[in-house]
Write an enzyme that holds these catalytic residues in place. Sequence first.
Site, PDB file in Angstrom:
ATOM      1  N   GLU A 119      -6.119   0.542   2.643  1.00  0.00           N
ATOM      2  CA  GLU A 119      -5.858   1.761   3.407  1.00  0.00           C
ATOM      3  C   GLU A 119      -5.563   2.931   2.450  1.00  0.00           C
ATOM      4  O   GLU A 119      -6.071   4.038   2.633  1.00  0.00           O
ATOM      5  CB  GLU A 119      -4.660   1.499   4.318  1.00  0.00           C
ATOM      6  CG  GLU A 119      -4.278   2.645   5.213  1.00  0.00           C
ATOM      7  CD  GLU A 119      -2.880   2.424   5.777  1.00  0.00           C
ATOM      8  OE1 GLU A 119      -2.444   1.260   5.925  1.00  0.00           O
ATOM      9  OE2 GLU A 119      -2.208   3.440   6.055  1.00  0.00           O
TER      10      GLU A 119
ATOM     11  N   ASP B  13      -8.069   6.008   2.347  1.00  0.00           N
ATOM     12  CA  ASP B  13      -7.519   7.318   2.666  1.00  0.00           C
ATOM     13  C   ASP B  13      -7.986   8.353   1.641  1.00  0.00           C
ATOM     14  O   ASP B  13      -8.406   9.457   1.995  1.00  0.00           O
ATOM     15  CB  ASP B  13      -5.989   7.219   2.657  1.00  0.00           C
ATOM     16  CG  ASP B  13      -5.302   8.567   2.728  1.00  0.00           C
ATOM     17  OD1 ASP B  13      -5.290   9.147   3.822  1.00  0.00           O
ATOM     18  OD2 ASP B  13      -4.800   9.048   1.700  1.00  0.00           O
TER      19      ASP B  13
ATOM     20  N   ASP C 195      -5.135   3.040  10.608  1.00  0.00           N
ATOM     21  CA  ASP C 195      -4.928   2.390   9.309  1.00  0.00           C
ATOM     22  C   ASP C 195      -6.125   1.497   8.982  1.00  0.00           C
ATOM     23  O   ASP C 195      -6.614   1.491   7.850  1.00  0.00           O
ATOM     24  CB  ASP C 195      -3.666   1.522   9.330  1.00  0.00           C
ATOM     25  CG  ASP C 195      -2.395   2.356   9.523  1.00  0.00           C
ATOM     26  OD1 ASP C 195      -2.483   3.592   9.417  1.00  0.00           O
ATOM     27  OD2 ASP C 195      -1.333   1.763   9.782  1.00  0.00           O
TER      28      ASP C 195
ATOM     29  N   GLU D 117      -9.152   3.460   7.855  1.00  0.00           N
ATOM     30  CA  GLU D 117      -9.089   3.827   6.444  1.00  0.00           C
ATOM     31  C   GLU D 117      -9.340   2.627   5.545  1.00  0.00           C
ATOM     32  O   GLU D 117     -10.052   2.715   4.539  1.00  0.00           O
ATOM     33  CB  GLU D 117      -7.728   4.447   6.116  1.00  0.00           C
ATOM     34  CG  GLU D 117      -7.564   5.835   6.709  1.00  0.00           C
ATOM     35  CD  GLU D 117      -6.240   6.480   6.317  1.00  0.00           C
ATOM     36  OE1 GLU D 117      -6.184   7.718   6.296  1.00  0.00           O
ATOM     37  OE2 GLU D 117      -5.262   5.746   6.056  1.00  0.00           O
TER      38      GLU D 117
END
Lengths: 248, 248
Positions: free
Chosen positions: B66, B70, B136, B139
Amino acid sequence: MLSEVSNSFWGFFKSDSKERSFRKSVEQIIGEKPGNPLLYQLAFRHTSASKETNIGGFRESNERLEYLGDSVLGMIVAEYLFKKYPFKDEGFLTEIRSRIVNRESLNVLARKIGLERLIEFDGQRVAHNRTSMYGDAMEALIGAIYLDKGFRFTKKFILKKLIANYFDLDTVIQTNTNYKSILLSWSQQEGKRVTFEIIQENGKHHHKEFVAQVSVDGEAVSKGGGWNKKKAEQEAARRACEALEIKS
Amino acid sequence: MLSEVSNSFWGFFKSDSKERSFRKSVEQIIGEKPGNPLLYQLAFRHTSASKETNIGGFRESNERLEYLGDSVLGMIVAEYLFKKYPFKDEGFLTEIRSRIVNRESLNVLARKIGLERLIEFDGQRVAHNRTSMYGDAMEALIGAIYLDKGFRFTKKFILKKLIANYFDLDTVIQTNTNYKSILLSWSQQEGKRVTFEIIQENGKHHHKEFVAQVSVDGEAVSKGGGWNKKKAEQEAARRACEALEIKS
């Protein structure tokens, strides 16, 4: 003939020799001839020296490139740390990344690789030893390299020229600059009252994030987040040192 | 023989058919056969279902992916907007990016592309309609794709499969969800007192950043930053809505 074309293209610059020397400087920094030197010119144009464009009110400076470079740098450092530390959690990775890419660290880095003399700014509008101008230009340069040379080249530039040359990761991890104590010793010298307060807690369980606030003589100066209270206070203290221009 | 190798490799999964169906689902989402399905398994393993590893105390979940995803998503969207809006300043670019990649928007996106049924979590430990679990995982999926397929593929995935299919940029720009008014109407319904306060101003001139704080019945609930007071209040209000689980 060729030189005429090249002259008219480069007429943008004040003089041929100045332009040649600029290109040479960029080449020395990035390790390859710039494809589009105008991108690098823009990267080094601080907002105080921004130029009005023909498009209604839009002033051109390095701020857009800085926005782009910031995200490119963040991503490449994220991947680097992700692969280097396969058994560290995302809290650790986030923390170490922020120690590498924070404004102060980028300011230092920019001077080390010699960006200082390339930056175009209006000295009357900037107290240039007190701003984040160098770190901003560092990020803008990364944005320019990315647009000019692509992802692979930029990744190599960041990993080989920046990280490998200027960061000792073990030291980065161990050196936990204690901004809280720097701030407190400053407050004693200056006769100010510094207080720390946890003003927010987000998330639950191990997703928790804390926000600490630093106040000086009762006035909020900065805030900082972290995955535990200590980290949040340190981050808030670091920002307070930045805001108050306290040198370590 | 080949099937034996493949069986022992896939012994990790509960059953062959389950594994085949998982690979098929991933293929449908990303548009190509996964090279390393284990990466995608990990991307969908919520921390509530994290597994202990042999490495002292380290629990494996999608949180590291994640973190990586991101930064990849942020960078690719940054470049996309940078090129799409050549005459918009970095404040605009930052704002529009955050409307695309914020947690809420990613939660919605994750459900739209069908991640919901792939996520592995411990239902007893998560009230799963109330968390950011889907965003989450979105990502983390991007992190997995990046490691599995590289930068170009991931960029195409994000721009063609996600942005082009699910975001109408004109609408994103125009639709300025008014979180402040959502919050205020909630407060009337609930009989609470909501106040906004600008608690911090950073930077100077056009580098200014404001931080607004939302309090409910005198207790600080959230903070948000922005390049003007209105933006900061909106961002703080958005986070308050998130924290208080107020639906628009």
